[in-house]
Design a protein around this motif. Structure first.
Motif, PDB file in Angstrom:
ATOM      1  N   ALA A 184     -42.081  25.505 -41.942  1.00 22.75           N
ATOM      2  CA  ALA A 184     -42.424  26.899 -41.636  1.00 22.75           C
ATOM      3  C   ALA A 184     -43.350  27.477 -42.706  1.00 22.75           C
ATOM      4  CB  ALA A 184     -41.148  27.734 -41.525  1.00 22.75           C
ATOM      5  N   GLU A 185     -43.101  27.163 -43.976  1.00 18.20           N
ATOM      6  CA  GLU A 185     -43.963  27.670 -45.038  1.00 18.20           C
ATOM      7  C   GLU A 185     -45.352  27.067 -44.960  1.00 18.20           C
ATOM      8  OE1 GLU A 185     -43.187  30.196 -47.141  1.00 18.20           O
ATOM      9  OE2 GLU A 185     -41.463  30.272 -45.774  1.00 18.20           O
ATOM     10  N   LEU A 186     -45.453  25.822 -44.536  1.00 17.03           N
ATOM     11  CA  LEU A 186     -46.761  25.205 -44.338  1.00 17.03           C
ATOM     12  C   LEU A 186     -47.535  25.919 -43.227  1.00 17.03           C
ATOM     13  CD1 LEU A 186     -45.726  21.443 -44.617  1.00 17.03           C
ATOM     14  CD2 LEU A 186     -47.054  22.747 -46.285  1.00 17.03           C
ATOM     15  N   VAL A 187     -46.828  26.281 -42.177  1.00 15.45           N
ATOM     16  CA  VAL A 187     -47.472  27.029 -41.082  1.00 15.45           C
ATOM     17  C   VAL A 187     -47.921  28.400 -41.566  1.00 15.45           C
ATOM     18  CG1 VAL A 187     -47.047  28.155 -38.858  1.00 15.45           C
ATOM     19  CG2 VAL A 187     -46.302  25.798 -39.232  1.00 15.45           C
ATOM     20  N   ARG A 188     -47.082  29.065 -42.381  1.00 19.62           N
ATOM     21  CA  ARG A 188     -47.476  30.383 -42.917  1.00 19.62           C
ATOM     22  C   ARG A 188     -48.757  30.258 -43.749  1.00 19.62           C
ATOM     23  NH1 ARG A 188     -42.741  33.380 -41.914  1.00 19.62           N
ATOM     24  NH2 ARG A 188     -40.855  32.128 -42.234  1.00 19.62           N
ATOM     25  N   THR A 189     -48.856  29.193 -44.543  1.00 17.88           N
ATOM     26  CA  THR A 189     -50.065  28.982 -45.341  1.00 17.88           C
ATOM     27  C   THR A 189     -51.277  28.791 -44.443  1.00 17.88           C
ATOM     28  OG1 THR A 189     -48.746  27.945 -47.090  1.00 17.88           O
ATOM     29  CG2 THR A 189     -51.110  27.536 -47.112  1.00 17.88           C
ATOM     30  N   LEU A 190     -51.121  27.996 -43.404  1.00 17.83           N
ATOM     31  CA  LEU A 190     -52.231  27.771 -42.469  1.00 17.83           C
ATOM     32  C   LEU A 190     -52.660  29.083 -41.810  1.00 17.83           C
ATOM     33  CD1 LEU A 190     -52.632  24.891 -39.945  1.00 17.83           C
ATOM     34  CD2 LEU A 190     -52.771  27.233 -39.121  1.00 17.83           C
ATOM     35  N   MET A 191     -51.677  29.861 -41.366  1.00 16.03           N
ATOM     36  CA  MET A 191     -52.010  31.108 -40.668  1.00 16.03           C
ATOM     37  C   MET A 191     -52.681  32.105 -41.599  1.00 16.03           C
ATOM     38  SD  MET A 191     -51.268  30.575 -37.548  1.00 16.03           S
ATOM     39  CE  MET A 191     -51.642  32.231 -36.994  1.00 16.03           C
ATOM     40  N   SER A 192     -52.287  32.130 -42.858  1.00 11.80           N
ATOM     41  CA  SER A 192     -52.943  33.045 -43.799  1.00 11.80           C
ATOM     42  C   SER A 192     -54.395  32.627 -44.020  1.00 11.80           C
ATOM     43  CB  SER A 192     -52.188  33.058 -45.129  1.00 11.80           C
ATOM     44  OG  SER A 192     -52.241  31.786 -45.760  1.00 11.80           O
ATOM     45  N   THR A 193     -54.667  31.310 -44.009  1.00  8.98           N
ATOM     46  CA  THR A 193     -56.048  30.824 -44.141  1.00  8.98           C
ATOM     47  C   THR A 193     -56.877  31.194 -42.916  1.00  8.98           C
ATOM     48  OG1 THR A 193     -55.275  28.955 -45.462  1.00  8.98           O
ATOM     49  CG2 THR A 193     -57.468  28.785 -44.511  1.00  8.98           C
ATOM     50  N   VAL A 194     -56.285  31.067 -41.747  1.00  2.69           N
ATOM     51  CA  VAL A 194     -56.991  31.413 -40.506  1.00  2.69           C
ATOM     52  C   VAL A 194     -57.370  32.883 -40.496  1.00  2.69           C
ATOM     53  CG1 VAL A 194     -56.710  31.635 -38.007  1.00  2.69           C
ATOM     54  CG2 VAL A 194     -55.969  29.553 -39.173  1.00  2.69           C
ATOM     55  N   ARG A 195     -56.462  33.728 -40.940  1.00  5.02           N
ATOM     56  CA  ARG A 195     -56.744  35.173 -40.956  1.00  5.02           C
ATOM     57  C   ARG A 195     -57.898  35.501 -41.892  1.00  5.02           C
ATOM     58  NH1 ARG A 195     -51.457  36.996 -43.157  1.00  5.02           N
ATOM     59  NH2 ARG A 195     -52.607  38.914 -43.562  1.00  5.02           N
ATOM     60  N   SER A 196     -57.970  34.782 -43.025  1.00  6.83           N
ATOM     61  CA  SER A 196     -59.000  35.104 -44.020  1.00  6.83           C
ATOM     62  C   SER A 196     -60.361  34.507 -43.681  1.00  6.83           C
ATOM     63  CB  SER A 196     -58.549  34.613 -45.404  1.00  6.83           C
ATOM     64  OG  SER A 196     -58.391  33.203 -45.404  1.00  6.83           O
ATOM     65  N   THR A 197     -60.408  33.555 -42.749  1.00  3.87           N
ATOM     66  CA  THR A 197     -61.679  32.868 -42.441  1.00  3.87           C
ATOM     67  C   THR A 197     -62.204  33.164 -41.041  1.00  3.87           C
ATOM     68  OG1 THR A 197     -60.470  30.896 -41.689  1.00  3.87           O
ATOM     69  CG2 THR A 197     -61.128  30.980 -44.013  1.00  3.87           C
ATOM     70  N   LYS A 198     -61.516  34.028 -40.304  1.00  5.01           N
ATOM     71  CA  LYS A 198     -61.965  34.246 -38.916  1.00  5.01           C
ATOM     72  C   LYS A 198     -63.354  34.892 -38.845  1.00  5.01           C
ATOM     73  CE  LYS A 198     -59.318  38.576 -38.507  1.00  5.01           C
ATOM     74  NZ  LYS A 198     -58.223  39.246 -37.788  1.00  5.01           N
ATOM     75  N   LEU A 199     -63.704  35.748 -39.813  1.00  2.99           N
ATOM     76  CA  LEU A 199     -65.025  36.377 -39.795  1.00  2.99           C
ATOM     77  C   LEU A 199     -66.121  35.335 -40.032  1.00  2.99           C
ATOM     78  CD1 LEU A 199     -66.733  38.921 -39.647  1.00  2.99           C
ATOM     79  CD2 LEU A 199     -66.385  39.237 -42.115  1.00  2.99           C
ATOM     80  N   THR A 200     -65.872  34.408 -40.977  1.00  2.40           N
ATOM     81  CA  THR A 200     -66.845  33.341 -41.243  1.00  2.40           C
ATOM     82  C   THR A 200     -67.075  32.497 -39.998  1.00  2.40           C
ATOM     83  OG1 THR A 200     -66.098  33.253 -43.537  1.00  2.40           O
ATOM     84  CG2 THR A 200     -67.360  31.384 -42.723  1.00  2.40           C
ATOM     85  N   SER A 201     -65.998  32.175 -39.287  1.00  5.36           N
ATOM     86  CA  SER A 201     -66.132  31.382 -38.062  1.00  5.36           C
ATOM     87  C   SER A 201     -66.960  32.113 -37.012  1.00  5.36           C
ATOM     88  CB  SER A 201     -64.740  31.061 -37.502  1.00  5.36           C
ATOM     89  OG  SER A 201     -63.970  30.338 -38.442  1.00  5.36           O
ATOM     90  N   MET A 202     -66.774  33.422 -36.892  1.00  2.00           N
ATOM     91  CA  MET A 202     -67.541  34.192 -35.917  1.00  2.00           C
ATOM     92  C   MET A 202     -69.034  34.215 -36.263  1.00  2.00           C
ATOM     93  SD  MET A 202     -65.871  35.472 -33.342  1.00  2.00           S
ATOM     94  CE  MET A 202     -64.240  35.939 -32.750  1.00  2.00           C
ATOM     95  N   LEU A 203     -69.359  34.262 -37.574  1.00  2.22           N
ATOM     96  CA  LEU A 203     -70.769  34.325 -37.974  1.00  2.22           C
ATOM     97  C   LEU A 203     -71.507  33.023 -37.696  1.00  2.22           C
ATOM     98  CD1 LEU A 203     -70.488  36.262 -41.365  1.00  2.22           C
ATOM     99  CD2 LEU A 203     -71.332  37.119 -39.154  1.00  2.22           C
ATOM    100  N   LEU A 204     -70.772  31.902 -37.593  1.00  5.47           N
ATOM    101  CA  LEU A 204     -71.424  30.619 -37.337  1.00  5.47           C
ATOM    102  C   LEU A 204     -72.030  30.544 -35.939  1.00  5.47           C
ATOM    103  CD1 LEU A 204     -68.935  28.117 -39.027  1.00  5.47           C
ATOM    104  CD2 LEU A 204     -71.294  28.604 -39.710  1.00  5.47           C
TER     105      LEU A 204
END
Length: 475
Positions: free
Chosen positions: A24-44
């Motif tokens: 569960a903590e590994l998933v929380r880490t992944l989800m926090s990364t996704v939240r912080s990088t979603k803008l970068t993904s949209m700009l691509l």
């Protein structure tokens, strides 16, 4: 100290709990990364449009952009939903949620892998070079961000590189029938190599994440264990303090009575024949109370056998009168006792302590009037009632007065007590099987009724054992 079990049936749930928490903590880490990088993904997406516009087929490029925006939007919505409802969820609930949305990362990888179909051998070499660099950057960026969850990063890498390698192989083998330039084959080899490098990097990063969380979990368990052991030590000190407070509470009355008899004897020596037996009886009462207190300590530790026997009501009342009459008279209170002949089956020391605490409280909280201790019969069973004309107990406090160390606010006399008298009454009532009833009116007085149901030795021992277990488990 808790016993140590070697059975796998005990170790397995602990291992399962650790694995689930870590996952569960590994998933929380992944989800926090996704939240912080979603803008970068949209700009691509607009970056790819600007790079390939005019160098490849317009309709497929526009269609790809729409699909990419939809997939990235869905990922953003999942990230938002996670923050609202699952960021603090229990491991099992969080893992169930992630299992439902995990394929979105595969869809995202497919979107970026499909760009090879748009630019390979159709755009200029310069644009292809930049597009390949962007694709490699996306792959490495994904490995860094998704490595906390090994299954997800493997799926992402396999889909992304699989799409790219699949299209290059299709173009070189099927479309060009192996007649194309040789760099196509070198490119396929590089993609296979890159694929392996990505997997190894993901594996190493994931191992680091997992070890960190496993260490964190075990540290939490160690701290929890140390906290429980510290609390156990504090509980042992508290038990000792409760005993000392209980001893102070119970010994005060007979010592006070003994002092009063001694004062009377000093002032009126001619009363020696009358007072000497009372002094002897008070001394016996003190010794008996000491025995009773030590018996209660052994009872709390489970090392006492109750002495259940037939008790003479006359004897019980006689001993209570010797102990409490002088205390009541010293306060200017009328002290009346109405015993009755007959026998009751109980433990003499504990029953006397139970009733004695009620009498002691009645005297303590009565300033004028008096105290009555009498035997009544209800439904053919004897009961002992203790009446007083004291301050009374408000209904809001009547349930709490049997709690340990509880003192009724604004009651005169509570400042010099420990709040143990009625707590002891409650415990002894439960063990002996003598229910206690209460009726009280503020400013008018209080009546406690002890129903003297015959005590069964085996049932009393069982209740005592249960009380010990509850005391040990108490936080």
């Amino acid at each position: 100290m808790s016993p140590t079990f070697k059975s796998d049936t005990v170790a397995a749930p602990r291992a399962t709990a650790e694995a689930q928490w870590v996952e569960a903590e590994l998933v929380r880490t992944l989800m926090s990364t996704v939240r912080s990088t979603k803008l970068t993904s949209m700009l691509l997406v607009p970056l790819y449009l600007a790079l390939l516009w005019g160098e490849t087929r317009t309709v497929p490029l526009a269609l790809w952009a729409v699909v990419a925006i939809l997939v990235l939007g869905a990922r953003a919505q999942v990230a938002h939903h996670y923050v609202q409802y699952f960021s603090g969820a229990a491991p099992q609930r969080l893992l169930a949620f992630y299992g439902r949305v995990r394929l979105l990362w595969a869809a995202s990888a497919a979107v970026w892998g499909a760009t090879v179909w748009l630019f390979f051998d159709t755009a200029s070499l310069a644009s292809q070079f930049i597009a390949w660099l962007l694709l490699a950057g996306i792959a490495m960026f994904a490995v860094n961000g998704l490595a906390s969850h090994l299954q997800t990063v493997r799926l992402y890498v396999n889909v992304l590189v699989g799409f790219a390698l699949g299209w290059v192989a299709w173009w070189a083998v099927v479309e060009l029938r192996l007649q194309g330039p040789y760099y196509h084959f070198w490119l396929m080899a590089l993609l296979v190599l890159f694929w392996q490098v990505l997997h190894q990097a993901a594996q190493r990063l994931h191992r680091t994440h997992r070890r960190n969380f496993e260490l964190q979990y075990r540290n939490i368990q160690l701290i929890s264990s140390l906290t429980r052991q510290t609390q156990a030590a504090l509980d042992a000190v508290e038990i000792k303090n409760r005993f000392l407070a209980s001893a102070t509470h119970d010994i005060r009355q007979p010592v006070h009575a003994l002092g009063l008899y001694a004062d009377w004897l000093a002032n009126e020596p001619e009363l020696v024949r009358e007072l000497a037996p009372k002094i002897v009886e008070s001394t016996k009462a003190i010794n008996t109370l000491f025995d009773s207190l030590f018996d209660l300590v052994r009872l709390d530790s489970g090392k006492i056998r109750l002495q259940i026997e037939d008790i003479s009501m006359t004897q019980l009342f006689s001993e209570l009168e010797v102990q409490y009459r002088p205390v009541a008279l010293a306060k200017g209170l009328e002290f009346r006792m109405r015993p009755a002949s007959g026998m009751v089956r109980s433990d003499l020391l504990l029953l006397k302590r139970l009733v004695g605490n009620l009498v002691s409280n009645a005297i303590k909280y009565t300033e004028r009037g008096g105290v009555l201790v009498a035997v009544r019969h209800r439904a053919g069973k004897p009961c002992i009632e203790v009446w007083d004309t004291g301050v009374g107990i408000a209904p809001v406090h009547q349930r709490d007065i049997f709690r340990e160390f509880y003192k009724v606010p604004i009651h005169a006399g509570t400042e010099d007590g420990f709040g143990l008298g009625l707590y002891i009454v409650g415990r002894l009532s439960h063990i002996l099987g003598h229910p206690v009833e209460l009726a009280s009116r503020v400013g008018r007085g209080t009546m406690f009724r002890v129903l003297l149901k015959p005590t069964d030795a085996d049932e009393a021992a069982s209740r005592a054992s249960t009380a010990i277990d509850q005391l040990a488990r108490r936080p």
